[in-house]
Design an enzyme around this catalytic site. Structure first.
Site, PDB file in Angstrom:
ATOM      1  N   LYS A 197       3.172  -2.233   3.048  1.00  0.00           N
ATOM      2  CA  LYS A 197       2.136  -2.287   4.289  1.00  0.00           C
ATOM      3  C   LYS A 197       2.016  -3.878   3.962  1.00  0.00           C
ATOM      4  O   LYS A 197       1.783  -4.177   5.177  1.00  0.00           O
ATOM      5  CB  LYS A 197       0.930  -2.071   3.610  1.00  0.00           C
ATOM      6  CG  LYS A 197       1.152  -0.185   3.539  1.00  0.00           C
ATOM      7  CD  LYS A 197      -0.246   0.867   3.621  1.00  0.00           C
ATOM      8  CE  LYS A 197       0.128   2.137   3.740  1.00  0.00           C
ATOM      9  NZ  LYS A 197      -1.276   2.908   4.193  1.00  0.00           N
ATOM     10  N   LYS A 256       1.787   9.151   7.973  1.00  0.00           N
ATOM     11  CA  LYS A 256       0.904   9.126   9.535  1.00  0.00           C
ATOM     12  C   LYS A 256       0.507   8.103  10.639  1.00  0.00           C
ATOM     13  O   LYS A 256       0.369   7.639  11.663  1.00  0.00           O
ATOM     14  CB  LYS A 256      -0.550   9.702   9.201  1.00  0.00           C
ATOM     15  CG  LYS A 256      -1.669   8.755   7.974  1.00  0.00           C
ATOM     16  CD  LYS A 256      -2.250   9.593   8.257  1.00  0.00           C
ATOM     17  CE  LYS A 256      -3.074  10.095   6.789  1.00  0.00           C
ATOM     18  NZ  LYS A 256      -3.489   8.517   6.415  1.00  0.00           N
ATOM     19  N   LYS A 290       9.427   7.729   3.502  1.00  0.00           N
ATOM     20  CA  LYS A 290       8.737   8.616   3.077  1.00  0.00           C
ATOM     21  C   LYS A 290       8.164   8.816   4.755  1.00  0.00           C
ATOM     22  O   LYS A 290       7.809   8.147   5.416  1.00  0.00           O
ATOM     23  CB  LYS A 290       7.714   8.294   2.233  1.00  0.00           C
ATOM     24  CG  LYS A 290       6.721   8.974   2.656  1.00  0.00           C
ATOM     25  CD  LYS A 290       5.154   8.646   0.906  1.00  0.00           C
ATOM     26  CE  LYS A 290       4.328   7.666   2.379  1.00  0.00           C
ATOM     27  NZ  LYS A 290       2.979   8.413   2.527  1.00  0.00           N
TER      28      LYS A 290
HETATM   29  P1  ATP Z   1      -0.320   5.777   5.781  1.00  0.00           P
HETATM   30  O1  ATP Z   1       0.320   6.140   6.554  1.00  0.00           O
HETATM   31  O2  ATP Z   1      -1.888   5.835   6.868  1.00  0.00           O
HETATM   32  O3  ATP Z   1      -0.350   5.063   4.751  1.00  0.00           O
HETATM   33  P2  ATP Z   1       0.169   8.405   4.686  1.00  0.00           P
HETATM   34  O4  ATP Z   1       0.839   9.179   5.391  1.00  0.00           O
HETATM   35  O5  ATP Z   1       1.360   8.015   4.144  1.00  0.00           O
HETATM   36  O6  ATP Z   1      -0.770   7.624   5.145  1.00  0.00           O
HETATM   37  P3  ATP Z   1      -1.979   9.186   3.117  1.00  0.00           P
HETATM   38  O7  ATP Z   1      -3.356   9.084   3.147  1.00  0.00           O
HETATM   39  O8  ATP Z   1      -1.655   7.677   2.723  1.00  0.00           O
HETATM   40  O9  ATP Z   1      -0.897   9.190   3.712  1.00  0.00           O
HETATM   41  O10 ATP Z   1      -1.883  10.043   1.716  1.00  0.00           O
HETATM   42  C1  ATP Z   1      -2.901  11.060   1.570  1.00  0.00           C
HETATM   43  C2  ATP Z   1      -2.346  12.310   1.329  1.00  0.00           C
HETATM   44  O11 ATP Z   1      -0.607  12.711   1.401  1.00  0.00           O
HETATM   45  C3  ATP Z   1      -1.822  11.401  -0.485  1.00  0.00           C
HETATM   46  O12 ATP Z   1      -1.818  12.281  -1.731  1.00  0.00           O
HETATM   47  C4  ATP Z   1      -0.656  11.717  -0.780  1.00  0.00           C
HETATM   48  O13 ATP Z   1       0.174  11.400  -1.467  1.00  0.00           O
HETATM   49  C5  ATP Z   1       0.191  12.403   0.520  1.00  0.00           C
HETATM   50  N1  ATP Z   1       1.566  11.818   1.029  1.00  0.00           N
HETATM   51  C6  ATP Z   1       1.332  11.020   1.503  1.00  0.00           C
HETATM   52  N2  ATP Z   1       2.513  11.673   2.670  1.00  0.00           N
HETATM   53  C7  ATP Z   1       3.596  12.065   2.021  1.00  0.00           C
HETATM   54  C8  ATP Z   1       4.209  12.249   2.221  1.00  0.00           C
HETATM   55  N3  ATP Z   1       5.147  12.000   2.861  1.00  0.00           N
HETATM   56  N4  ATP Z   1       5.176  13.439   0.759  1.00  0.00           N
HETATM   57  C9  ATP Z   1       4.293  14.084   0.360  1.00  0.00           C
HETATM   58  N5  ATP Z   1       3.293  13.474   0.212  1.00  0.00           N
HETATM   59  C10 ATP Z   1       2.147  12.811   0.978  1.00  0.00           C
END
Ligand code: ATP
Ligand code: LTN
Length: 340
Positions: free
Chosen positions: A115, A201, A198
């Site tokens: 990030k 969102k 990955k």
């Molecule tokens: P951002 O892009 O805002 O960092 P993010 O989509 O990575 O968000 P988080 O809010 O950081 O999501 O994660 C919330 C939960 O979802 C955590 O338990 C994280 O491990 C899980 N998670 C996020 N992205 C994935 C993915 N691509 N596959 C599986 N689990 C995920």
């Protein structure tokens, strides 16, 4: 809720609409585990401001995250649901934990590296200390199990290190040392546009992710457009990350094993895999989307639920914070004088 059950806790950042990665990596497992544990689930708004957020969108997404938890199957009568900023003890314990964490260990966090690399020269300090806020979330409630996707494993391990470090100084019963729960499938759903990174969102390309708000049509279009690999045979291998990702999505939804899925696709084309994955996703997500929208029509219901949740969470968090302040040697003020 029962006092004998171990505590399970998890959270999502309301930094955008949730993706199917959040659902399969986290939420779906919360639902599976909720009856065996004393559960707390919340939306971590304090975490989201480590990067700039639009205030109006943040408010909407925070309500939406909570509504999504319920729509996905979390029972609000059993689990404690709340918003992180409604429980000020999270920020307070985070400061203490920041003082007991090391620059070197924070610097090794891969999420920070990823990030901060996108932020140019003005990297918010909050992004760097973010894991200590997450450690606070977890340690405040005596959490035993933290169900998360594999990207968060490192943060839970850091939480353990800080807890053990402070237990060694201030007494072994200061904090419960938590463990991550990483699901056997769905722990790392990849971007549909770049299956080597990955699904996230906050990815600016909306085609990279299936959001829980997407309609059947949108899901079908996105999955059909998903980047797959050269070749035609459907196998589960690292050299075919696009195909592997679609098989992972199917495995996480259906509970089937990878070999079982691969053999069901013998002689079939990538097109089949894409359409069937999209159908499975659409089927799984449609009721969640409908229920979320329904819940969002009645914000007063959600407000009441969140107020009760925050009260319940606060009274638990205060016990931990009072113990920590006492052990550190702070003069009792807000909390009654007692010997811990
Ligand atoms: P951002 O892009 O805002 O960092 P993010 O989509 O990575 O968000 P988080 O809010 O950081 O999501 O994660 C919330 C939960 O979802 C955590 O338990 C994280 O491990 C899980 N998670 C996020 N992205 C994935 C993915 N691509 N596959 C599986 N689990 C995920
Ligand atoms: N950092 C997590 C979200 C999060 C979390 C938590 C997850 C904040 N606090 C406590 C589990 C337990 C993320 O997904 N980025």
């Amino acid at each position: 809720m029962s006092a004998q059950k171990a505590v399970l806790l998890s959270a999502v950042q309301p930094s955008n609409r949730l993706t199917v990665g959040n659902y399969l990596g986290a939420l779906k497992n919360w639902v599976r585990l909720q009856n065996e544990y004393d559960c707390l689930f919340f939306a971590v708004d304090l975490h989201t401001i480590t990067l700039r957020q639009d205030p109006k969108a943040l408010r909407e997404q925070t309500y939406r995250a909570i509504a999504t938890y319920i729509a996905a199957g979390i029972d609000p009568a059993k689990a404690t649901l709340f918003i992180q900023s409604h429980v000020p003890e999270h920020a307070e314990l985070a400061w203490v934990l920041t003082c007991f964490s090391y620059m070197g260990e924070l610097n090794r966090m891969t999420q920070y590296k990823d990030k901060s690399a996108k932020e140019g020269s003005n990297i918010p300090a909050g992004l760097f200390i973010y894991p200590t806020l997450m450690a606070s979330d977890i340690l405040l409630y005596g959490t035993k199990l933290v169900p998360v996707g594999s990207d968060q494993k490192q943060h839970v391990e850091l939480t353990r290190d800080i807890a053990i470090r402070m237990n060694n100084i201030y007494g072994g019963d200061l904090f419960v040392v938590p463990e991550p729960f990483i699901p056997p499938s769905g722990a790392r759903i990849m971007s549909l546009q770049d299956p080597t990174s990955k699904m996230s969102k906050s990815d600016p390309d909306p085609n990279s992710a299936v959001y829980l708000t997407d309609t059947e049509d949108q899901i079908l279009k996105k999955v059909k457009r998903a980047v797959t690999d050269s070749g035609t045979e459907i196998t589960y291998e690292d050299t075919k990350p696009g195909v592997k990702n679609l098989l992972d999505i199917q495995a996480a939804i259906t509970g089937k094993s990878h070999p079982e899925l691969v053999s069901s696709y013998a002689g079939k084309m990538y097109g089949h895999l894409k359409v069937e994955t999209a159908q499975l996703l659409a089927q799984e997500l449609a009721p969640i989307r409908t229920k979320t929208d329904e819940l969002l029509k009645d914000l007063s219901y959600l407000d009441k639920l969140l107020q009760d949740g925050a009260e319940a969470a606060r009274s638990r968090a205060q016990v931990t914070l009072a113990r920590v302040y006492d052990r550190l040697g702070f003069v009792p003020g807000r909390y009654p004088r007692r010997s811990f």
